[in-house]
Design an enzyme around this catalytic site. Structure first.
Site, PDB file in Angstrom:
ATOM      1  CB  ALA A  13      22.177  50.206  17.153  1.00 23.29           C
ATOM      2  NE  ARG A  23      32.740  58.236   9.679  1.00 20.86           N
ATOM      3  CZ  ARG A  23      32.750  58.660   8.427  1.00 20.86           C
ATOM      4  NH1 ARG A  23      32.646  59.940   8.152  1.00 20.86           N
ATOM      5  NH2 ARG A  23      32.855  57.803   7.449  1.00 20.86           N
ATOM      6  CD  GLU A  36      27.930  41.499  20.817  1.00 20.58           C
ATOM      7  OE1 GLU A  36      27.285  42.531  20.594  1.00 20.58           O
ATOM      8  OE2 GLU A  36      27.401  40.393  21.065  1.00 20.58           O
ATOM      9  CB  SER A  42      30.649  45.091  12.628  1.00 31.06           C
ATOM     10  OG  SER A  42      30.558  46.379  13.104  1.00 31.06           O
ATOM     11  CB  CYS A  46      20.075  41.559   6.944  1.00 33.74           C
ATOM     12  SG  CYS A  46      19.837  42.863   8.148  1.00 33.74           S
ATOM     13  CG  ASP A 289      16.471  45.320  16.250  1.00 33.51           C
ATOM     14  OD1 ASP A 289      16.335  46.228  15.420  1.00 33.51           O
ATOM     15  OD2 ASP A 289      16.660  44.125  15.943  1.00 33.51           O
ATOM     16  CG  ASN A 311      23.368  50.121  10.136  1.00 33.26           C
ATOM     17  OD1 ASN A 311      24.551  50.103  10.433  1.00 33.26           O
ATOM     18  ND2 ASN A 311      22.701  49.020   9.844  1.00 33.26           N
ATOM     19  CE1 TYR A 432       8.544  52.147 -21.391  1.00 33.12           C
ATOM     20  CE2 TYR A 432       8.866  54.058 -22.837  1.00 33.12           C
ATOM     21  CZ  TYR A 432       8.553  52.712 -22.667  1.00 33.12           C
ATOM     22  OH  TYR A 432       8.268  51.934 -23.740  1.00 33.12           O
ATOM     23  CD1 TRP A 440       0.703  55.089 -19.481  1.00 31.92           C
ATOM     24  CD2 TRP A 440       0.736  56.336 -17.618  1.00 31.92           C
ATOM     25  NE1 TRP A 440       0.204  56.321 -19.793  1.00 31.92           N
ATOM     26  CE2 TRP A 440       0.204  57.113 -18.673  1.00 31.92           C
ATOM     27  CE3 TRP A 440       0.851  56.914 -16.361  1.00 31.92           C
ATOM     28  CZ2 TRP A 440      -0.205  58.435 -18.504  1.00 31.92           C
ATOM     29  CZ3 TRP A 440       0.448  58.215 -16.184  1.00 31.92           C
ATOM     30  CH2 TRP A 440      -0.074  58.974 -17.251  1.00 31.92           C
TER      31      TRP A 440
END
Ligand SMILES: Cc1cc2nc3c(=O)[nH]c(=O)nc-3n(C[C@H](O)[C@H](O)[C@H](O)COP(=O)(O)OP(=O)(O)OC[C@H]3O[C@@H](n4cnc5c(N)ncnc54)[C@H](O)[C@@H]3O)c2cc1C
Length: 460
Positions: A13, A23, A36, A42, A46, A289, A311, A432, A440
């Site tokens: 975040a 930017r 930090e 960074s 995960c 979080d 993010n 498909y 289906w």
């Protein structure tokens, strides 16, 4: 003189916010300093389970950018091992402790992004004097675990406490490393993010991989031998373990925010508006979080600690700080995970959420396959839909199955996000061909079944 942006917390975040602000505003106009407290910025938490399993060989593959890149390419000053210990909203400054060099730093801000993430739940039976017990939140946690797994005598028996997605992913990692694994969960099912019927499919598959699943079981303590973990003590006796992973969930990391007087919501997360501004505190933003957000289906505040939201929320904060306009419209609870080849996806409300939110609904389970039945590799997939009665609006969906199961939840998430009814979904133009789906698609089969259930008729 340049404005000052201070970011507290240099991961998903915080760095998304810093990068987006940069930017839009150049260094002469906006100076950006990120504090930090850890050793990395960074990084992908995960990816930790896949690094532990060996699928991702190197820790550094999980680090997207280092401080030198941020400094040289983006003019963002990332100060690692700096822990912010106080935020003074009146003086508009933060105090940070230099954990490596000693001493403190004071830094004034015009804008502040509070992005401290979450803290793992740590039960009172965890003891610091026992080696071999690990939380799994940071790269340092991963390094410590790998070191333990490779140290003699090599651990052979693992217990994972907590059956959420981090617990099941870590169980998979340890199985991949050749350990025997027991997963202990005090609720009556692992994967409480899905309903009990779907969780049973997950538990069954995990048992098939040799993972012991012990539900309705409370851990009450740890046993050690010579300072090393020897067993996890439960209501029903000890389970031998020479490594223990704690996966008991997280709560928003808000101690600093609360001390500074930032408002917290009913979930314990920091309150913010759609632009990620903290209400009533000009120039203070938050993301990730540590925040509370809106569930778009139930309309309730929720705390959903996921990288995907961190993010996006950080990006929104950064765009707004940079002078643009962006909003984070809330979540619908989409998540995917994998345990030993079995894929699990969910979006929207579970049955218990739908009941709590006051909806009337029908549920259907549709069993089908990921590919045409005759095509090599065709395997079972179960799709569950929850649809509002009587109108048929999709309220929630869950999928458990083998390859190509989890990401099918995205089609359902888009339908749910846009308020589609299951009847409308039956006509969705999904792709498909035999290698990818039966004629289906499982999603369409489930939608048809839900239409039938709403009409009170049989299969059509
Ligand atoms: C094992 C694991 C697997 C995961 N898998 C997934 C997944 O598959 N999909 C998904 O969407 N999400 C996943 N997540 C969740 C995801 O990693 C988090 O949601 C995401 O990292 C949150 O980003 P964040 O920036 O809000 O918080 P964090 O990544 O926790 O970053 C917060 C940072 O703030 C720093 N900090 C805290 N307090 C201070 C302070 N006082 N001063 C300075 N710095 C401070 C911390 O050191 C930390 O680096 C996983 C998490 C784990 C642990």
């Amino acid at each position: 003189m340049a404005e000052q942006l201070i970011v507290v917390g240099g991961d998903a975040a915080g760095m998304a916010a810093a990068s987006q602000a940069r930017r839009r505003r150049n260094p002469a106009d906006l100076e950006i300093v990120v504090f930090e407290r850890g050793h990395f910025t960074s990084y992908s938490a995960c990816g930790i389970p896949y690094w532990i399993s060996g699928l991702v060989p190197e820790r550094d593959q999980l680090i997207a950018r280092d401080p030198a890149t941020f400094r040289d390419t983006f003019d963002i000053d990332v100060r690692l091992r700096h822990e912010v210990t106080a935020i003074d909203l009146d003086r508009r400054e933060v105090v940070a402790r230099d954990l490596a060099g000693g001493g403190t730093v004071r830094a004034g801000f015009d804008n502040l992004v509070y992005a401290t993430g979450a803290v793992p739940v740590r039960p009172d039976w965890v003891r610091d004097d026992i080696d071999g017990v690990f939380g799994m939140q940071t790269l340092d946690d991963g390094t410590a675990l790998l070191d333990w797994l490779e140290r003699d005598p090599r651990p052979r028996h693992a217990v994972v406490v907590g059956g959420g997605y981090i617990g099941v992913e870590m169980a998979e990692s340890l199985v991949a490393r050749g350990l025997t694994v027991n997963l202990v969960e005090q609720a009556d099912q692992p994967m409480s993010t899905v309903d009990a019927d779907m969780a049973e499919l997950v538990a069954e598959a995990m048992r098939g991989f040799g993972i012991g699943i012990r539900t309705d079981l409370r851990v009450t303590g740890l046993e050690a031998r010579d300072g090393r973990i020897a067993a996890v003590v439960t209501d029903e006796g000890p389970i031998p373990a020479d490594v223990v992973i704690l996966g008991l969930g997280v709560r928003p990391n808000t101690a600093l925010a609360a001390a500074a007087g930032l408002p917290l919501g009913p979930t314990g997360g920091i309150r913010c508006d759609r632009r990620m501004r903290v209400p009533g505190v000009p120039g203070v933003w938050t993301a990730g979080d540590c925040v509370e957000t809106l569930h778009r289906v139930s309309g309730m505040p929720v705390h959903v600690p996921l990288g995907t939201h961190a993010n996006k929320q950080g990006r929104v904060a950064g765009i707004n700080i940079g002078g643009g306009y962006a909003t984070f419209p809330g979540v619908i609870g989409t998540a995917v995970t994998q345990v030993c080849d079995l894929e699990v996806g969910r979006t929207g409300l579970r049955e218990r959420d739908a009941t709590a939110a006051g909806f009337e609904f029908v549920t259907v389970l549709a069993e089908s396959t990921n590919r045409a039945g005759y095509y090599p590799g065709a395997r079972t997939m179960t799709v569950k839909l929850i649809a509002e009665r009587p109108g048929g609006r999709l309220l929630g969906a869950q999928i458990v199955g083998w390859s190509e199961a989890a990401k099918r939840i995205d089609a359902l998430a888009v339908a749910l996000w846009n308020g589609m009814t299951v009847d409308e979904m039956t006509a969705l133009d999904l792709g498909y061909a035999p290698p990818f789906a039966p004629v289906w698609d499982p999603v369409l089969i489930a939608a048809r079944k839900a239409v039938d259930a709403l009409a009170g008729t049989g299969r059509r």
